[in-house]
Scaffold this active site. Structure first.
Site, PDB file in Angstrom:
ATOM      1  N   ASP A 116       0.848  -1.194   0.000  1.00 19.60           N
ATOM      2  CA  ASP A 116       0.000   0.000   0.000  1.00 19.60           C
ATOM      3  C   ASP A 116       0.880   1.240   0.000  1.00 19.60           C
ATOM      4  O   ASP A 116       0.589   2.240  -0.642  1.00 19.60           O
ATOM      5  CB  ASP A 116      -0.865   0.035   1.267  1.00 19.60           C
ATOM      6  CG  ASP A 116      -2.006  -0.947   1.185  1.00 19.60           C
ATOM      7  OD1 ASP A 116      -2.020  -1.752   0.241  1.00 19.60           O
ATOM      8  OD2 ASP A 116      -2.877  -0.919   2.078  1.00 19.60           O
TER       9      ASP A 116
ATOM     10  N   PHE B 168       2.299   1.841  -3.365  1.00 19.62           N
ATOM     11  CA  PHE B 168       1.206   2.274  -4.240  1.00 19.62           C
ATOM     12  C   PHE B 168       0.921   3.761  -4.009  1.00 19.62           C
ATOM     13  O   PHE B 168       0.861   4.547  -4.950  1.00 19.62           O
ATOM     14  CB  PHE B 168      -0.045   1.437  -3.942  1.00 19.62           C
ATOM     15  CG  PHE B 168      -1.205   1.733  -4.838  1.00 19.62           C
ATOM     16  CD1 PHE B 168      -1.327   1.102  -6.067  1.00 19.62           C
ATOM     17  CD2 PHE B 168      -2.180   2.658  -4.473  1.00 19.62           C
ATOM     18  CE1 PHE B 168      -2.398   1.388  -6.904  1.00 19.62           C
ATOM     19  CE2 PHE B 168      -3.241   2.947  -5.306  1.00 19.62           C
ATOM     20  CZ  PHE B 168      -3.346   2.304  -6.525  1.00 19.62           C
TER      21      PHE B 168
ATOM     22  N   SER C 157     -13.081   7.801  -3.194  1.00 18.39           N
ATOM     23  CA  SER C 157     -11.954   7.356  -2.396  1.00 18.39           C
ATOM     24  C   SER C 157     -11.565   8.481  -1.437  1.00 18.39           C
ATOM     25  O   SER C 157     -12.255   9.500  -1.366  1.00 18.39           O
ATOM     26  CB  SER C 157     -10.849   7.044  -3.398  1.00 18.39           C
ATOM     27  OG  SER C 157      -9.717   6.640  -2.757  1.00 18.39           O
ATOM     28  N   LEU C 158     -10.463   8.313  -0.732  1.00 25.42           N
ATOM     29  CA  LEU C 158     -10.014   9.362   0.185  1.00 25.42           C
ATOM     30  C   LEU C 158      -8.593   9.772  -0.171  1.00 25.42           C
ATOM     31  O   LEU C 158      -7.770   8.913  -0.514  1.00 25.42           O
ATOM     32  CB  LEU C 158      -9.993   8.826   1.621  1.00 25.42           C
ATOM     33  CG  LEU C 158     -11.318   8.607   2.332  1.00 25.42           C
ATOM     34  CD1 LEU C 158     -11.095   7.823   3.615  1.00 25.42           C
ATOM     35  CD2 LEU C 158     -11.991   9.942   2.641  1.00 25.42           C
TER      36      LEU C 158
ATOM     37  N   ASP D 288      -9.979  -1.646   7.349  1.00 27.13           N
ATOM     38  CA  ASP D 288      -9.313  -2.230   6.187  1.00 27.13           C
ATOM     39  C   ASP D 288     -10.106  -3.420   5.651  1.00 27.13           C
ATOM     40  O   ASP D 288      -9.812  -4.574   5.953  1.00 27.13           O
ATOM     41  CB  ASP D 288      -7.893  -2.651   6.581  1.00 27.13           C
ATOM     42  CG  ASP D 288      -7.018  -2.836   5.363  1.00 27.13           C
ATOM     43  OD1 ASP D 288      -7.453  -2.477   4.252  1.00 27.13           O
ATOM     44  OD2 ASP D 288      -5.895  -3.348   5.514  1.00 27.13           O
TER      45      ASP D 288
ATOM     46  N   ARG E 162     -18.342  -0.926  -4.230  1.00 29.55           N
ATOM     47  CA  ARG E 162     -17.951   0.369  -4.788  1.00 29.55           C
ATOM     48  C   ARG E 162     -17.813   0.298  -6.316  1.00 29.55           C
ATOM     49  O   ARG E 162     -18.096   1.246  -7.022  1.00 29.55           O
ATOM     50  CB  ARG E 162     -16.623   0.841  -4.177  1.00 29.55           C
ATOM     51  CG  ARG E 162     -16.238   2.193  -4.735  1.00 29.55           C
ATOM     52  CD  ARG E 162     -15.103   2.805  -3.981  1.00 29.55           C
ATOM     53  NE  ARG E 162     -13.828   2.327  -4.476  1.00 29.55           N
ATOM     54  CZ  ARG E 162     -12.659   2.792  -4.060  1.00 29.55           C
ATOM     55  NH1 ARG E 162     -12.620   3.703  -3.132  1.00 29.55           N
ATOM     56  NH2 ARG E 162     -11.550   2.326  -4.554  1.00 29.55           N
TER      57      ARG E 162
ATOM     58  N   LYS F 293     -12.487  13.735   9.278  1.00 32.31           N
ATOM     59  CA  LYS F 293     -13.568  14.323   8.477  1.00 32.31           C
ATOM     60  C   LYS F 293     -14.006  15.635   9.108  1.00 32.31           C
ATOM     61  O   LYS F 293     -14.052  15.727  10.340  1.00 32.31           O
ATOM     62  CB  LYS F 293     -14.787  13.391   8.440  1.00 32.31           C
ATOM     63  CG  LYS F 293     -14.494  12.039   7.845  1.00 32.31           C
ATOM     64  CD  LYS F 293     -15.710  11.111   7.948  1.00 32.31           C
ATOM     65  CE  LYS F 293     -15.348   9.766   7.337  1.00 32.31           C
ATOM     66  NZ  LYS F 293     -16.363   8.743   7.571  1.00 32.31           N
TER      67      LYS F 293
ATOM     68  N   CYS G  94      23.012 -18.282 -16.200  1.00 32.04           N
ATOM     69  CA  CYS G  94      21.588 -18.466 -15.934  1.00 32.04           C
ATOM     70  C   CYS G  94      21.408 -19.695 -15.040  1.00 32.04           C
ATOM     71  O   CYS G  94      21.933 -20.767 -15.360  1.00 32.04           O
ATOM     72  CB  CYS G  94      20.830 -18.654 -17.248  1.00 32.04           C
ATOM     73  SG  CYS G  94      19.115 -19.129 -16.988  1.00 32.04           S
TER      74      CYS G  94
ATOM     75  N   CYS H 285      15.980 -21.248 -23.074  1.00 36.39           N
ATOM     76  CA  CYS H 285      15.940 -21.260 -21.601  1.00 36.39           C
ATOM     77  C   CYS H 285      14.549 -21.722 -21.138  1.00 36.39           C
ATOM     78  O   CYS H 285      13.551 -21.038 -21.366  1.00 36.39           O
ATOM     79  CB  CYS H 285      16.252 -19.858 -21.071  1.00 36.39           C
ATOM     80  SG  CYS H 285      16.121 -19.763 -19.278  1.00 36.39           S
TER      81      CYS H 285
HETATM   82  S1  IVH Z   1     -15.359   7.851   4.450  1.00 33.82           S
HETATM   83  C1  IVH Z   1     -16.674   9.990   0.388  1.00 33.82           C
HETATM   84  N1  IVH Z   1     -14.582   6.602   6.567  1.00 33.82           N
HETATM   85  O1  IVH Z   1     -11.230   3.886   2.829  1.00 33.82           O
HETATM   86  C2  IVH Z   1     -15.709   9.058   1.027  1.00 33.82           C
HETATM   87  N2  IVH Z   1     -13.957   5.687   4.474  1.00 33.82           N
HETATM   88  O2  IVH Z   1      -9.089   4.655   1.045  1.00 33.82           O
HETATM   89  C3  IVH Z   1     -16.328   8.329   2.131  1.00 33.82           C
HETATM   90  N3  IVH Z   1     -12.685   3.587   4.654  1.00 33.82           N
HETATM   91  O3  IVH Z   1     -13.185   4.091  -0.067  1.00 33.82           O
HETATM   92  C4  IVH Z   1     -15.380   7.441   2.805  1.00 33.82           C
HETATM   93  N4  IVH Z   1     -12.683   3.459   6.845  1.00 33.82           N
HETATM   94  O4  IVH Z   1     -13.738   2.248   1.655  1.00 33.82           O
HETATM   95  C5  IVH Z   1     -14.562   6.615   5.227  1.00 33.82           C
HETATM   96  N5  IVH Z   1     -14.012   5.601   8.556  1.00 33.82           N
HETATM   97  C6  IVH Z   1     -13.995   5.603   7.240  1.00 33.82           C
HETATM   98  C7  IVH Z   1     -13.358   4.596   6.489  1.00 33.82           C
HETATM   99  C8  IVH Z   1     -13.353   4.669   5.103  1.00 33.82           C
HETATM  100  C9  IVH Z   1     -12.309   2.870   5.716  1.00 33.82           C
HETATM  101  C10 IVH Z   1     -12.364   3.205   3.266  1.00 33.82           C
HETATM  102  C11 IVH Z   1     -13.442   3.470   2.254  1.00 33.82           C
HETATM  103  C12 IVH Z   1     -12.775   4.365   1.220  1.00 33.82           C
HETATM  104  C13 IVH Z   1     -11.336   4.017   1.439  1.00 33.82           C
HETATM  105  C14 IVH Z   1     -10.403   5.069   0.930  1.00 33.82           C
END
Ligand code: IVH
Length: 695
Positions: free
Chosen positions: A34, A37, A88-89, A123, A142, A301, A419, A443
């Site tokens: 991760d 990535f 996603s975030l 996760d 998703r 958030k 080799c 080979c």
């Molecule tokens: S909020 C509009 N809250 O993490 C976005 N996501 O890497 C709303 N995830 O796609 C997502 N824990 O699948 C939110 N407490 C949490 C989360 C969470 C895990 C996942 C979710 C998202 C991914 C992004």
């Protein structure tokens, strides 16, 4: 970085990221950590910001990874559009970035008051649930963010998801969260799988997502999945209902959802400032080890729903949230031996065999060392104790050696000069990090590796794994992919353990592979550097293998997303007589070597026309090229006397315009182009917007 170098790197990163995203979301088998990535995603973001001309709406920086298996109809799930995109975030491993997020938010809000809701980042795999009149009516993954797989029947089997809400629930409710597999269920499942000789899942995330996509809801029920919900799209509840309930914040809304019987995100904390947020992070960095399920970070958030609305969304993530991800866990273990593996391209990769050690829920036994340089940098020796890291991914990485524990008699490993499979002297080309075995045709590891790549699911999808390829090769039946199509029932039945049923299934899958479209056939050939995305771009651009074989280096390098290195590799491949013979043989077997054979021909409106495309259009240039090919035209990269017309969008290349004027080649605008196509086919094209306004 030079322009050309940046272009090549951008494409390389996009290919790698899309590829891994597929492995992560569809195959549940990521090959990249991760952390790597995310690092590569950030590098791509920075390059795209520096070179805006290479920006593309199809970049992984703009789109969320998809869990939909595009290649298989056997997924068996109906796909549903999300009413509101599932995004996603933005994420970081850096506290400094969280501070920056807070400052940026402050600036954007100009004094507006707000607080933060800190939550765990679970996760697992995300899910969107819909309740109508309190009844669970739909559960969708998703997917690609716009549409996902309908897994309602499977979700009904998850113990803590209520089929019926209680209390003063709204008429309609959409709520999103994560499906998780607690460690206890994960351990039980893997024990069972090992008993039944099935590959164990690498981590609870993969197990959760694999289990959610099972075809048998009863089996899903037995897997012990669990759900936690953390997001109600604010637009799904109208403002007057929120007012009526006296709710103005995200956390209070989740509390309300809990009163309806829903399992909402545990351990939420409201924070007023960055110090509180950092305290929450510090606490959960260690405390999370005591949780019964996996978490990989925390999510911060903005709590106030009206402030969230003001901040809005990018095409990929909300501007009102950010994830802080925990760095991977480490373990210390001993190097037992080092193997050298030869891949299909002849590249030799050193792999360390380790004394088995538990790490993030799995037992680590092997780790790649990538190449001789990395071995040298680590200064690794057999007998050393090494640090292994895993960020929830499968392939662990050795990050360092504990020199204080190095045995006195240890010796520096010698990278082989021959080799390990066929004993041909290894070579290293300029600019390459890896040593190669040049014995392409002799080979065994390379030959088998190429065959395995050819039959793989994302290439020709032929029912054969490592063991089958080994048997076919050992018997001397198969050396190149074309040999596969000469196999007879009689030969297959002569293989140990083969019965009529397995042999006929295998032959049937070979017959079916004839229908695989040209771009995947091109990918299956295994041309170095030609991944799925490049194969698609090249196939779309040239339309068929003859045009590709006739292309000059310049033509190849002119394709968007193909740089000099890839162009050189394709050119050399095509110029090699052995490959020409192989392609001829595959063609004679009926494999598709033209986009037109893909059965996607729309009309012959552009039959016989050779077209060069330049500039920007209302749809992507790749889509324009595909349309040209599907209407019978041929795409080429450079203007010559043979060019029928230049299709010029906005800002076409000035050199191209000049050349057209010199040679008297017609210049056609986008509008004129649409007029050339039969009406029903020019309509219905999706016109992508750069940063769609989502809500
Ligand atoms: S909020 C509009 N809250 O993490 C976005 N996501 O890497 C709303 N995830 O796609 C997502 N824990 O699948 C939110 N407490 C949490 C989360 C969470 C895990 C996942 C979710 C998202 C991914 C992004």
């Amino acid at each position: 970085m030079e322009r050309q170098e940046a272009k090549l790197r951008i494409q390389e990163l996009r290919d790698e990221l899309w590829e891994n995203s597929r492995k992560y979301y569809v195959e549940n088998a990521p090959t990249m950590s991760d952390y790597d990535f995310d690092r590569k995603m950030h590098e791509l973001e920075a390059l795209e910001a520096e070179w805006p001309e290479f920006q593309s709406p199809d970049s992984p920086t703009r789109k969320v990874g998809s869990d939909i298996d595009e290649r298989s109809s056997s997924g068996g799930f109906v796909q549903r559009m999300h009413r509101y995109p599932m995004l996603s975030l933005a994420n970081t491993y850096n506290l400094g970035d969280i501070e920056e997020f807070a400052q940026r938010t402050d600036r954007a809000l100009e004094g507006q008051q707000y607080s933060y809701c800190c939550e765990l980042k679970f996760d697992g795999t995300s899910i969107s649930l819909t309740y109508l009149d309190g009844k669970l009516v739909q559960a969708v993954t998703r997917g690609d963010g716009e549409k996902g797989d309908d897994v309602t029947e499977n979700v009904r089997q998850i113990g803590n998801i209520p089929a019926q809400l209680k209390g003063d629930f709204p008429h309609e409710l959409e709520i999103r969260g994560e499906i998780l597999m607690p460690y206890s269920s994960f351990d039980k499942l893997n024990e069972l799988r090992e008993l039944e000789d099935e590959a164990p899942f690498a981590n609870p995330r993969n197990a959760a997502s694999g289990s959610l996509k099972l075809q048998d809801p009863q089996e899903v029920g037995r897997r012990g999945l669990w759900c936690t919900l953390y997001h109600i799209p604010a637009q799904s509840i109208d403002e007057s209902s929120l007012k009526e309930m006296g709710i103005s914040g995200h956390s209070a809304l989740l509390d309300k959802a809990a009163s309806w019987g829903l399992p909402v995100s545990e351990h939420r904390t409201l924070c007023c400032n960055i110090a509180d947020i950092e305290e929450y992070i510090r606490h959960w960095d260690t405390e999370r080890e005591k949780l019964p399920y996996a978490t990989d970070g925390i999510v911060i958030k903005i709590n106030e729903l009206d402030v969230q609305k003001t901040l809005g969304y990018t095409s990929k993530s909300p501007r009102w949230a950010v994830a802080y991800k925990f760095k991977a866990e480490q373990a210390l273990t001993k190097v037992l031996s080092i193997d050298y593996q030869v891949g299909r391209t002849g590249a030799v990769t050193p792999v360390a065999n380790l004394s088995p050690v538990p790490l993030s829920g799995t037992i680590v036994k092997r780790a790649t060392l990538n190449n001789a340089d990395q071995m040298g940098l680590l200064d690794i020796r057999v007998g050393d104790y090494v640090y292994v890291e895993k960020g929830g991914e499968i392939i662990p990485k050795i990050t360092g050696v504990e020199f204080s524990r190095r045995p006195a008699d240890s010796v520096k490993p010698e990278f082989p000069t021959l080799c390990p499979d066929c004993f041909t002297p290894l070579v290293k080309e300029d600019g390459e990090a890896k040593w190669f075995c040049p014995n392409q045709d002799g080979c065994p590891m390379q030959i088998k590796g190429r065959l395995l790549h050819f039959v793989s699911r994302k290439a020709m999808n032929i029912l054969a794994g490592e063991a089958t390829i080994e048997q076919l090769y050992e018997k001397g039946y198969v050396k190149t992919p074309a040999d596969l199509y000469d196999l007879s029932m009689y030969q297959l039945l002569s293989l140990e353990g083969w019965k009529e049923k397995s042999a006929s299934n295998f032959l049937e899958s070979l017959r079916e592979s004839i229908n695989v479209p040209f771009d995947r056939v091109l990918f299956a050939l295994g041309i170095r550097y030609v991944g799925e995305t490049t194969a698609k771009a090249v196939a779309r651009h040239f339309g068929d293998i003859d045009a590709l074989a006739a292309a000059s280096l310049e033509d190849l390098a002119a394709i968007r997303d193909v740089g000099e290195v890839i162009a050189g590799s394709i050119f050399n491949y095509m110029a090699d007589g052995r490959h020409a013979i192989e392609i001829q043989r595959l063609r004679a077997k009926g494999l598709k070597f033209s986009m037109q054979d893909n059965g996607s021909q729309l009309s012959d409106a552009l039959e016989g026309q050779t077209v060069v495309v330049s500039g920007n259009f209302s749809i992507s240039r790749d889509d324009i090229k595909e349309l040209i090919a599907r209407h019978g035209g041929k795409n080429t990269g450079s203007i010559s006397a043979k060019t029928s017309f230049l299709l010029a969008g906005t800002k076409p290349g000035p050199e191209k315009i000049k050349k057209c004027e010199e040679l008297g080649v017609r210049i056609v605008s986008e509008r004129e182009f649409w007029d050339m196509l039969p009406e029903e086919h020019s309509l219905g094209m999706q016109i992508p917007q750069d940063e769609p306004t989502l809500f």
